[in-house]
Write a protein that holds these residues in place. Sequence first.
Motif: not given
Length: 682
Positions: A578-585
């Motif tokens: 399981d892998w979670l990735w997030m990005q805010f720009r």
Amino acid sequence: MLERDTTACRATEKRMTWTRNILSLFMSTLSMMFLVPELNAEEAPPLESQVFDRVFFEQYHPQTALDMIYRLPGFSFQNTSSARGFGANVGNVLINGARPVVKSEKLSNVLNRLPAASVQQIRIYRGSQIPPVAAGNTVVADVILLDVETSGNVQGELVQFHDGSIKPKVALQLTTSLLGREASVGIQANNTPGYRTALITQRDEQKKAIAKSSEVLDESTKEFKLTAQLSQIGTDTETMLTSKVSREKYLGETVRYDDMQPSNEALYLIRELEVENTTDIAELGIDWLVKRGSHRWQNIAIWVIEDKTFANTDVFFPTALAHSTWHQNELKTELILRSSIELSPIGRFTPQFGIELVENRMQSFVLQSGDQNMDRTDVSELRAELFGNVNYQVHETLTSEVGITYESSRIDVSAQENSEQSLSFFKPRLKADWQFAEKQSLSAAAEHRVGQLDFSDFARSVDPLDARGQAGNTQLRPQQTTEVSAQYQWYFSKRSNLKVELLYQWRKDVLEHIAITDTSSAIGNAGDGEYWGSTIGIAIDLAPILDNALFEVSYEHTNSHYSHPNGRSERLSNYLDDWLWMQFRHDIPNLKSSWGLEYWGDYTEPVYYPYETLIVHGNKRLKGFIESSWIHRFKVRFEVTHMNTGRFRRERTFYEQAIISGYEVADRTHKADYRLSVWYNF
């Protein structure tokens, strides 16, 4: 007959309308769950005709074409691999409708050398619009370049690691017209540092600590690269020459100190490992394209030579009697000849067919302390592929693609144990794309693939840090994979989208670590297994809350079933559960600036050896950046990786005759590193 056909068509249209209504109801419910606001139709163009002009990217102040690719809404960039041959290395980005004619360079590096100022627009292809040259992809981006006389960029970069070392990078890319031809040259020189610490505990079979030590790794990678390209575009022909020479030198020094002894220098230092690896690469390619009214005939030739040297010196203290050295030279050459013909659409059919011929060679020389003679391994391969693809427009919203490749090869290995193999495979592919609504699409695919063997696995090798040797295996066969997959994508605005992917694989002749003797192991074919996974990703334009802000999140789940020869596991090596990735720009156009955060979730990755199980755990990590293009033609970016400190635990479990004999746990720490980059476009 006409009446029956008309009735059948009406029935089909009725069923499609019913299905479309059900799916629309489902997605409306889903949108309420995600609290997605109602959006106007004009906010997102039809899926098969998306075009992003350079104006769209101005808010991001990109410096290269790769920056622009990463800002495409809902597009997942797929890089090329290092597999042998050209056809097997299909990325999902084209440049002016063609694949870059390079082999030793990843697609990301090619795009990173294209100045953003030279890009006119990026087109997104789906379904029937995907060019045959990129067959097999669900979505493809095409970077359309401007006709400019002279353009380029200069990049300077400084990287600082926790130990205080600062290393530079300088890169120059220039494109200009030369005697009626377009010429491009790129130069890059960089020295990339690396630094980490670790606390290591060794335990016996009862998990009682028997040794404790601390470890420091100080490393650097120096690289010099020169690339050049010359192209000429005529009325009916296009010719392109590409070349590259590069050298990469890695230097690593690992020292280990005993934490259970008194602070006595004679006893304190217990191990010193020095590693020096050098890689030299030269590549030359030619692409000749002939365009006629009814067809495009493309001919490609690529020649690559790669020369690698591995040198390790490992000393154990205090007596320094346990001293070992390892020297290996690995020389690889590859020649690729490929010819393909793409015909103009014939009714609803768009066919492409061709042939690819490949010759590969490798020579490996190994000399280890204690060896009486140098260990030599020679590998040669001749391979031919016949391939064909047909794109069929079933309906204005439904397209299908059928492809088949026949591969025949012969592999000869000369080593302590010689081998000869003649292999042949059929590799069929079937894909369908259905745009059942203006902004929603569904695709499904089934494919049989045959992997390319890594010639390095035929020869001996070593992992110096873990002191784990690997024997060569001359009996290797390619791994075969049969895969079925499906993808759903919904664009509910220009920048907001939802994507769901599912896949299931049946793997034959799985490549895993297997026992060769009672004390040695090698990569080998180890039976069959199954692998499956799902990915869900969503990008949300936060304009109702914060203008010019985008939030992206992706979650991936994978699993497998496999009976490992060591009997200790029922899963495959080298993948994350399981892998979670997030990005805010957040872009601030009036200040020509941006800032953002990127999040990597924690993970667990196992690797199974015959006499050892290695499990690597990584923590949750953050990366942040701030950038500005306030000064004309300049862009400045400050980036911090491992803002919260990267922590990685390596758990090793050792076995003797299938019984646990001990443990080793290494807690590695990567503290924050800082990167300051400056670009100048001209």
